[in-house]
Design an enzyme around this catalytic site. Structure first.
Site, mmCIF file in Angstrom:
data_model
loop_
_atom_site.group_PDB
_atom_site.id
_atom_site.type_symbol
_atom_site.label_atom_id
_atom_site.label_comp_id
_atom_site.label_asym_id
_atom_site.label_seq_id
_atom_site.Cartn_x
_atom_site.Cartn_y
_atom_site.Cartn_z
ATOM 1 N N TYR A 164 72.902 77.400 49.285
ATOM 2 C CA TYR A 164 73.405 78.200 50.414
ATOM 3 C C TYR A 164 72.284 78.522 51.412
ATOM 4 O O TYR A 164 72.457 78.382 52.627
ATOM 5 C CB TYR A 164 74.008 79.472 49.823
ATOM 6 C CG TYR A 164 74.682 80.431 50.766
ATOM 7 C CD1 TYR A 164 75.943 80.168 51.292
ATOM 8 C CD2 TYR A 164 74.079 81.644 51.100
ATOM 9 C CE1 TYR A 164 76.576 81.077 52.123
ATOM 10 C CE2 TYR A 164 74.703 82.559 51.916
ATOM 11 C CZ TYR A 164 75.954 82.278 52.428
ATOM 12 O OH TYR A 164 76.579 83.190 53.246
ATOM 13 N N LYS A 168 72.147 77.478 55.359
ATOM 14 C CA LYS A 168 72.196 78.557 56.347
ATOM 15 C C LYS A 168 70.985 78.494 57.285
ATOM 16 O O LYS A 168 71.109 78.785 58.472
ATOM 17 C CB LYS A 168 72.295 79.917 55.656
ATOM 18 C CG LYS A 168 73.675 80.188 55.038
ATOM 19 C CD LYS A 168 74.807 80.040 56.043
ATOM 20 C CE LYS A 168 76.101 80.710 55.634
ATOM 21 N NZ LYS A 168 77.197 80.420 56.585
HETATM 22 N N1 LIG Z 1 80.192 88.756 54.056
HETATM 23 C C1 LIG Z 1 78.885 88.758 54.220
HETATM 24 O O1 LIG Z 1 78.176 89.763 54.002
HETATM 25 C C2 LIG Z 1 78.199 87.526 54.704
HETATM 26 C C3 LIG Z 1 76.804 87.514 54.736
HETATM 27 C C4 LIG Z 1 76.146 86.398 55.258
HETATM 28 C C5 LIG Z 1 76.886 85.325 55.708
HETATM 29 N N2 LIG Z 1 78.256 85.344 55.617
HETATM 30 C C6 LIG Z 1 78.969 84.172 56.096
HETATM 31 O O2 LIG Z 1 80.063 84.593 56.889
HETATM 32 C C7 LIG Z 1 81.120 83.645 56.794
HETATM 33 C C8 LIG Z 1 82.412 84.341 56.426
HETATM 34 O O3 LIG Z 1 82.282 84.919 55.145
HETATM 35 P P1 LIG Z 1 83.261 86.038 54.551
HETATM 36 O O4 LIG Z 1 82.381 87.022 53.878
HETATM 37 O O5 LIG Z 1 84.215 86.491 55.572
HETATM 38 O O6 LIG Z 1 83.991 85.195 53.397
HETATM 39 P P2 LIG Z 1 85.551 84.973 53.056
HETATM 40 O O7 LIG Z 1 85.585 84.247 51.764
HETATM 41 O O8 LIG Z 1 86.288 86.258 53.158
HETATM 42 O O9 LIG Z 1 86.052 84.039 54.227
HETATM 43 C C9 LIG Z 1 85.688 82.698 54.328
HETATM 44 C C10 LIG Z 1 86.900 81.913 54.758
HETATM 45 O O10 LIG Z 1 86.514 80.538 54.918
HETATM 46 C C11 LIG Z 1 87.562 79.729 54.426
HETATM 47 N N3 LIG Z 1 87.045 78.419 54.042
HETATM 48 C C12 LIG Z 1 86.257 78.124 52.985
HETATM 49 N N4 LIG Z 1 85.998 76.809 52.947
HETATM 50 C C13 LIG Z 1 86.641 76.255 54.011
HETATM 51 C C14 LIG Z 1 86.724 74.944 54.512
HETATM 52 N N5 LIG Z 1 86.130 73.930 53.897
HETATM 53 N N6 LIG Z 1 87.453 74.723 55.628
HETATM 54 C C15 LIG Z 1 88.088 75.746 56.251
HETATM 55 N N7 LIG Z 1 88.041 77.023 55.806
HETATM 56 C C16 LIG Z 1 87.318 77.270 54.700
HETATM 57 C C17 LIG Z 1 88.094 80.489 53.230
HETATM 58 O O11 LIG Z 1 89.397 80.071 52.877
HETATM 59 C C18 LIG Z 1 88.025 81.929 53.725
HETATM 60 O O12 LIG Z 1 89.234 82.322 54.336
HETATM 61 C C19 LIG Z 1 80.642 82.595 55.801
HETATM 62 O O13 LIG Z 1 80.077 81.516 56.485
HETATM 63 C C20 LIG Z 1 79.582 83.324 55.009
HETATM 64 O O14 LIG Z 1 78.661 82.428 54.425
HETATM 65 C C21 LIG Z 1 78.918 86.413 55.131
#
Ligand SMILES: NC(=O)c1ccc[n+]([C@@H]2O[C@H](COP(=O)([O-])OP(=O)(O)OC[C@H]3O[C@@H](n4cnc5c(N)ncnc54)[C@H](O)[C@@H]3O)[C@@H](O)[C@H]2O)c1
Length: 308
Positions: A164, A168
């Site tokens: 990851y 990233k």
């Molecule tokens: N939540 C955090 O604190 C955090 C921190 C750093 C980075 N992020 C990044 O933010 C983004 C959103 O994360 P989140 O926390 O909302 O997670 P989440 O799991 O709630 O949402 C992610 C969404 O992406 C969809 N998804 C996964 N693989 C997919 C694919 N191949 N094609 C299309 N859709 C797909 C999932 O179905 C899900 O609805 C991600 O890229 C994550 O790495 C989140």
């Protein structure tokens, strides 16, 4: 208070918009006039399965509130199909938010090829693929706003997230180059490293923190970056819970090996200077900024050689 930022006439594609952060981006943009393609594969946080329900539910919520949205269920590595949905439905694409994501956390010594490949495909290929598919349209219309999603894990490293973190930080490199290549066509490309409660962070955050770190704190920042008013490009922002800050590189003044001695012992001799960020640090922003100390030292060597 400034005028309300609106997105009337703009078309936004939000990947992974069926849950968590992506859902809040889609809802906010739609509530302010954008036509939104709600992309979501509908699988698990671990990257398994597929379901149309997640994207459909968000489209329905947008429509109920009086907005316009279309669902797309393709996996993000098929960026061309997702952008086609936008072009077929609305005839243009102005905003791309590369938000879809999964996790395959495991210590590196136990990481399988599948753990690596799936994270590579969803995060790195997915982000590339959507940017690539939207790029020509944005160039032609001389307008585009792309928001990519990195993570503190990529910026700083995090135990159990070698796959990851690699992707990233790769996404930040892609962001910085696309910002340069898009500049002459008014395409702004920025990157965020958010912190928010979601199903993704549910396994690592206590319940109280999950609820407090609402994704709704992150959405306005993404919306601002997606607006034509935002002139910045190539930036990386850390944010969460209403705090937002830009991040940049800092370089130590550095150590210079004495002329005629490029031994490991000479390196040891200048190591304190190599690691010293207190004495005249620099903040390079371009590859051109990166070269002067190297070239300067060559000059110093030349001068020393001429005195021999
Ligand atoms: N939540 C955090 O604190 C955090 C921190 C750093 C980075 N992020 C990044 O933010 C983004 C959103 O994360 P989140 O926390 O909302 O997670 P989440 O799991 O709630 O949402 C992610 C969404 O992406 C969809 N998804 C996964 N693989 C997919 C694919 N191949 N094609 C299309 N859709 C797909 C999932 O179905 C899900 O609805 C991600 O890229 C994550 O790495 C989140």
């Amino acid at each position: 208070m400034s005028d309300k930022l609106r997105y009337d006439g703009k078309v936004a594609v939000v990947s992974g918009a069926g849950n968590g952060l992506g859902k809040t981006y889609a809802l906010l943009l739609a509530s302010r006039g954008a036509k939104v393609v709600v992309n979501d594969l509908g699988g698990s946080t671990h990257g398994e399965g597929a379901d149309t329900k997640a994207a459909d539910a968000v489209v329905e919520e947008i429509k109920k509130a009086g907005g316009e949205a279309t669902a797309n269920y393709d996996s993000v590595e098929h960026g061309d199909k997702i952008i086609k949905t936008a072009l077929d439905a609305y005839g243009r694409v102005d905003i791309v938010i590369n938000n879809a994501g999964i996790l395959r956390d495991v210590a590196f010594h136990k990481m399988t090829q599948k753990d690596w490949d799936l994270i590579y495909t969803v995060h790195m290929v997915g982000t590339y693929s959507l940017c690539k598919a939207a790029w020509e349209t944005m160039r032609k219309q001389k307008y585009g706003r792309i928001i990519n999603v990195a993570s503190a894990a990529g910026l700083y490293g995090n135990f159990g997230q070698a796959n990851y973190s690699a992707m990233k930080l790769g996404i930040l490199g892609l962001t910085k180059t696309l910002a340069r290549e898009g500049a002459s066509k008014n395409i702004k490309v920025n990157c965020i490293a958010p912190l928010a409660g979601s199903r993704m962070t549910a396994t690592v955050m206590p319940e109280e923190m999950l609820e407090a770190l609402r994704p709704e704190f992150v959405a306005p920042v993404v919306a601002y970056l997606a607006h034509e008013q935002c002139e910045d490009s190539g930036q990386i922002l850390e944010l969460g819970a209403g705090w937002i800050a830009a991040l940049r590189w800092q370089r130590a003044k550095g150590g210079f090996l004495p002329f005629g001695d490029s031994s490991p012992e000479a390196v040891a001799g200048v190591w304190d200077a190599v690691m010293n960020f207190d004495d005249e640090p620099e903040y390079p922003e371009t590859t051109q900024d990166s070269f002067p100390p190297v070239m300067g030292n060559l000059e110093r060597y030349k001068e020393a050689a001429s005195k021999l």
